[in-house]
Design an enzyme around this catalytic site. Sequence first.
Site, PDB file in Angstrom:
ATOM      1  N   ASP A  70       1.388  -1.179  -1.357  1.00 17.27           N
ATOM      2  CA  ASP A  70       0.243  -0.451  -1.867  1.00 17.27           C
ATOM      3  C   ASP A  70       0.499   1.065  -1.685  1.00 17.27           C
ATOM      4  O   ASP A  70       1.544   1.560  -2.084  1.00 17.27           O
ATOM      5  CB  ASP A  70      -1.032  -0.939  -1.155  1.00 17.27           C
ATOM      6  CG  ASP A  70      -2.316  -0.354  -1.706  1.00 17.27           C
ATOM      7  OD1 ASP A  70      -2.778  -0.812  -2.760  1.00 17.27           O
ATOM      8  OD2 ASP A  70      -2.854   0.569  -1.081  1.00 17.27           O
TER       9      ASP A  70
ATOM     10  N   TYR B  86      -6.544   9.072  -1.664  1.00 12.40           N
ATOM     11  CA  TYR B  86      -6.907   9.148  -3.076  1.00 12.40           C
ATOM     12  C   TYR B  86      -7.385  10.549  -3.440  1.00 12.40           C
ATOM     13  O   TYR B  86      -7.047  11.075  -4.502  1.00 12.40           O
ATOM     14  CB  TYR B  86      -8.019   8.133  -3.379  1.00 12.40           C
ATOM     15  CG  TYR B  86      -7.588   6.696  -3.268  1.00 12.40           C
ATOM     16  CD1 TYR B  86      -7.016   6.031  -4.355  1.00 12.40           C
ATOM     17  CD2 TYR B  86      -7.756   5.987  -2.086  1.00 12.40           C
ATOM     18  CE1 TYR B  86      -6.625   4.703  -4.265  1.00 12.40           C
ATOM     19  CE2 TYR B  86      -7.367   4.667  -1.986  1.00 12.40           C
ATOM     20  CZ  TYR B  86      -6.798   4.023  -3.076  1.00 12.40           C
ATOM     21  OH  TYR B  86      -6.405   2.715  -2.970  1.00 12.40           O
TER      22      TYR B  86
ATOM     23  N   HIS C 226      -2.820  -9.154  -5.052  1.00 17.35           N
ATOM     24  CA  HIS C 226      -2.295  -7.870  -4.580  1.00 17.35           C
ATOM     25  C   HIS C 226      -1.719  -7.937  -3.164  1.00 17.35           C
ATOM     26  O   HIS C 226      -0.859  -7.140  -2.805  1.00 17.35           O
ATOM     27  CB  HIS C 226      -3.438  -6.846  -4.612  1.00 17.35           C
ATOM     28  CG  HIS C 226      -3.041  -5.477  -4.170  1.00 17.35           C
ATOM     29  ND1 HIS C 226      -2.207  -4.664  -4.902  1.00 17.35           N
ATOM     30  CD2 HIS C 226      -3.371  -4.757  -3.056  1.00 17.35           C
ATOM     31  CE1 HIS C 226      -2.046  -3.515  -4.273  1.00 17.35           C
ATOM     32  NE2 HIS C 226      -2.724  -3.534  -3.153  1.00 17.35           N
TER      33      HIS C 226
END
Length: 290
Positions: free
Chosen positions: A110, A211, A267
Amino acid sequence: MSDPAAPAAHTRELWFPRDGMELRAIDSGPHAGEPVVLLHGFPQRTSSWDAVTPLLHADGLRTIALDQRGYCASARPRGRRSYRLEELVGDVLALLDHLGLASAHLVGHDWGAAVAWAAAGNHPERVRTLTAVSVPHPAAFLKAMLVSDQLLRSWYMGFFQLPFVPELLLNSPGAAPEKALAGMGMTPEMIARFRDEMVTDDAIRGGLGWYRALPFSSPRVVASRVGVPTTFVWSDDDPALGRGGAALTERYVDGDYRFVELSGVSHWIPEERPVELAEAISRRARGVAG
């Protein structure tokens, strides 16, 4: 009975400084084994590797799982620029320096994969091999946003730019966060770990900082081509990351490249398919062809 000729195993928690902070890592396995640095993603921490590390140790590899900036309680700087990709890469280099390692094998899942791609592209002398999990090369990811459904899949990245609201949602005691994580493929056990390690330990804001720093990361750092031997492990049932970026990644790797596709996996590859992932990591670290 243990093999008397086998290298001695160890497990220790270590702390190292960087920019006035203290970062944490878990160093385990045979001390003389080839070093493999493991980088977790969002919203997880070092425990995401718990099913993988014993398999790597059994193959003679030493693992160092980094509790990354924003997650580790003693390394949660304020300010979006503190989470730029170049700062995250710097934490990995500081870990290697602390351990006295000129280089190591690098594995990331990730967001950890994004850091690993950037480290390998910008500091190849410090990275023996790269195994990226789930997230494609950053340049391939950006290209996929233009030519595939990746932009739709990544809607949450825009949502995470909002102030306060994402924290309120993810920290809330209601069913909404659990439902969203379950929709991403997390099991009840993984969700409980999220509650303990991310919510109770107040790590949500730090994780979101990654982010929010995206607009401030250097394009050069993001787009650097990778020349070290590389394996990319991707799963076809990942709701966040489509085939577009996975197919484009090979274009940005100049070194020996292997693509491993796992069928029917969400994921969370380290938890769902630890055996296959450990095999891919070990084969790459040991230079096994095919």
